[in-house]
Design a protein around this motif. Sequence first.
Motif, PDB file in Angstrom:
ATOM      1  N   GLY A   4      83.242  47.455  43.033  1.00 29.74           N
ATOM      2  CA  GLY A   4      82.063  48.247  42.684  1.00 29.74           C
ATOM      3  C   GLY A   4      81.898  48.357  41.177  1.00 29.74           C
ATOM      4  N   VAL A   5      81.067  49.293  40.772  1.00 32.12           N
ATOM      5  CA  VAL A   5      80.786  49.547  39.355  1.00 32.12           C
ATOM      6  C   VAL A   5      81.281  50.940  39.008  1.00 32.12           C
ATOM      7  N   GLN A   6      81.974  51.048  37.877  1.00 29.15           N
ATOM      8  CA  GLN A   6      82.542  52.326  37.466  1.00 29.15           C
ATOM      9  C   GLN A   6      81.443  53.323  37.097  1.00 29.15           C
ATOM     10  N   GLU A   7      81.724  54.593  37.453  1.00 27.22           N
ATOM     11  CA  GLU A   7      80.784  55.675  37.195  1.00 27.22           C
ATOM     12  C   GLU A   7      81.358  56.600  36.126  1.00 27.22           C
ATOM     13  N   ASP A   8      80.624  57.667  35.799  1.00 24.76           N
ATOM     14  CA  ASP A   8      81.157  58.689  34.908  1.00 24.76           C
ATOM     15  C   ASP A   8      82.446  59.241  35.522  1.00 24.76           C
ATOM     16  N   GLY A   9      83.444  59.405  34.704  1.00 27.65           N
ATOM     17  CA  GLY A   9      84.741  59.841  35.219  1.00 27.65           C
ATOM     18  C   GLY A   9      85.724  58.701  35.378  1.00 27.65           C
ATOM     19  N   HIS A  10      85.247  57.459  35.316  1.00 23.08           N
ATOM     20  CA  HIS A  10      86.107  56.280  35.323  1.00 23.08           C
ATOM     21  C   HIS A  10      86.365  55.836  33.875  1.00 23.08           C
ATOM     22  N   PRO A  11      87.374  55.021  33.644  1.00 25.08           N
ATOM     23  CA  PRO A  11      87.714  54.622  32.271  1.00 25.08           C
ATOM     24  C   PRO A  11      86.595  53.907  31.535  1.00 25.08           C
ATOM     25  N   ASN A  12      85.831  53.042  32.239  1.00 26.76           N
ATOM     26  CA  ASN A  12      84.799  52.230  31.586  1.00 26.76           C
ATOM     27  C   ASN A  12      83.497  52.280  32.388  1.00 26.76           C
ATOM     28  N   PRO A  13      82.739  53.374  32.299  1.00 27.70           N
ATOM     29  CA  PRO A  13      81.490  53.487  33.077  1.00 27.70           C
ATOM     30  C   PRO A  13      80.564  52.307  32.847  1.00 27.70           C
ATOM     31  N   GLY A  14      80.011  51.797  33.959  1.00 24.59           N
ATOM     32  CA  GLY A  14      79.105  50.664  33.897  1.00 24.59           C
ATOM     33  C   GLY A  14      79.780  49.316  34.036  1.00 24.59           C
ATOM     34  N   LYS A  15      81.107  49.293  33.928  1.00 22.46           N
ATOM     35  CA  LYS A  15      81.848  48.036  34.042  1.00 22.46           C
ATOM     36  C   LYS A  15      82.340  47.863  35.480  1.00 22.46           C
ATOM     37  N   PRO A  16      82.385  46.650  36.009  1.00 15.48           N
ATOM     38  CA  PRO A  16      82.875  46.460  37.384  1.00 15.48           C
ATOM     39  C   PRO A  16      84.341  46.852  37.524  1.00 15.48           C
TER      40      PRO A  16
END
Length: 387
Positions: free
Chosen positions: A287-299
């Motif tokens: 999936g794609v990273q969201e807010d709260g993940h290390p790199n939002p917007g990155k797979p």
Amino acid sequence: TTNFIVDALPQQQNTHNEQRKKTMMFGRGVYFSELPAISLMYGNGLLLCKVMPGKCETFKPQGVPPPDISEEYDSREVKANDSQGVIHIVKRPAQILPYCVIQLKKQSLTSQYIKPTQCAQPFNPTHCVNPSSTANCVHSSKGTGTIPSIQQNKSSNKDDWSVVQAIQDKCYDKRATTEKTIQNFTTHATTTDNNQTCTICHDPLSSAGAVSLSSCGHKFHSSCIHAVISHQTGQQHIQCPNCQTIHGIKTGNQPTEGKMYFRKHTGQVPGYPDCGMIVIKYTMEDGVQEDGHPNPGKPFHAKGFPRTAFLPDNQKGNHVLQLLVKAFRRRLVFTVGSSLSRGEDDCVTWNGIHHKTQIQDNGNGHGFPDMGYLDRVQGELKQKGVE
């Protein structure tokens, strides 16, 4: 006296009174880490040493164990994909000088890191799981912190799985939620002791407005607590920086598309001959990273799924299952980050709640018998506010 003898075997014994095996999966030598969280996976104390690495080679895990350190080098540094050194292997005890021992209080321990393994344990299902079936689902109740009772199915039907989904986050105002959390779980604190300091910023508490946490009573600046909540995953809880007590309901950043399946099985896990076993299966997708993940917007990548785990089908095993269901719904079982075993970033990884991914232990600690496991995993779940 045997800490630095490379050939010394672990003194711990399993339930068969056999010595625990010594893997040395990144090559022969004595293993160290500069990261306390890595070392604390192997015990509740830290032995600080001064080490002379000499000529050091670097190694990035790719799922295949490396050969032993060659004669050309004196040590090996195992690096994550971000080039951070996480494990150091020293070839000879003569390079090591013990310095001091640090014993930590139980409430100070954490298990955010997972022991490195050479590869993920595969699970090859022999039957289809129908995710759309709702006959035995554990349905999520959005906006609540409670879970319904689990329907324990005694059927031997191999396709009869219960299904669990994570609670979907509602869109909310981050700042407003942070302020509401502070209002719900703190009270205004007054202090006249100029020596009392806020352990977040280390300034005197008398220098600014202070609050006291409702459950544990520890005091901090209101602005410091606000900053802590604003930058953590989920703004609906406060975890005390001093004692780790969780106020409210802690949630994680586990991808919401994943599912947890479980069912009863007539087989047994070693050490529990008088009951069947519970089989748990987790599925995740890329999936794609969201807010709260290390790199939002990155797979991000979900490698090594589906993953399976086992519990004894007794009273304590079913209690642990209930806790794991609650943890999964709160998005605490997995996280997105770096995989030490694969040497890759942006992966779905375990989040510090250990699972038995093998039925029979082969010396790596991933299977049974392990008579202390159910108590330990309950402790790990409690650290995340799941009890």
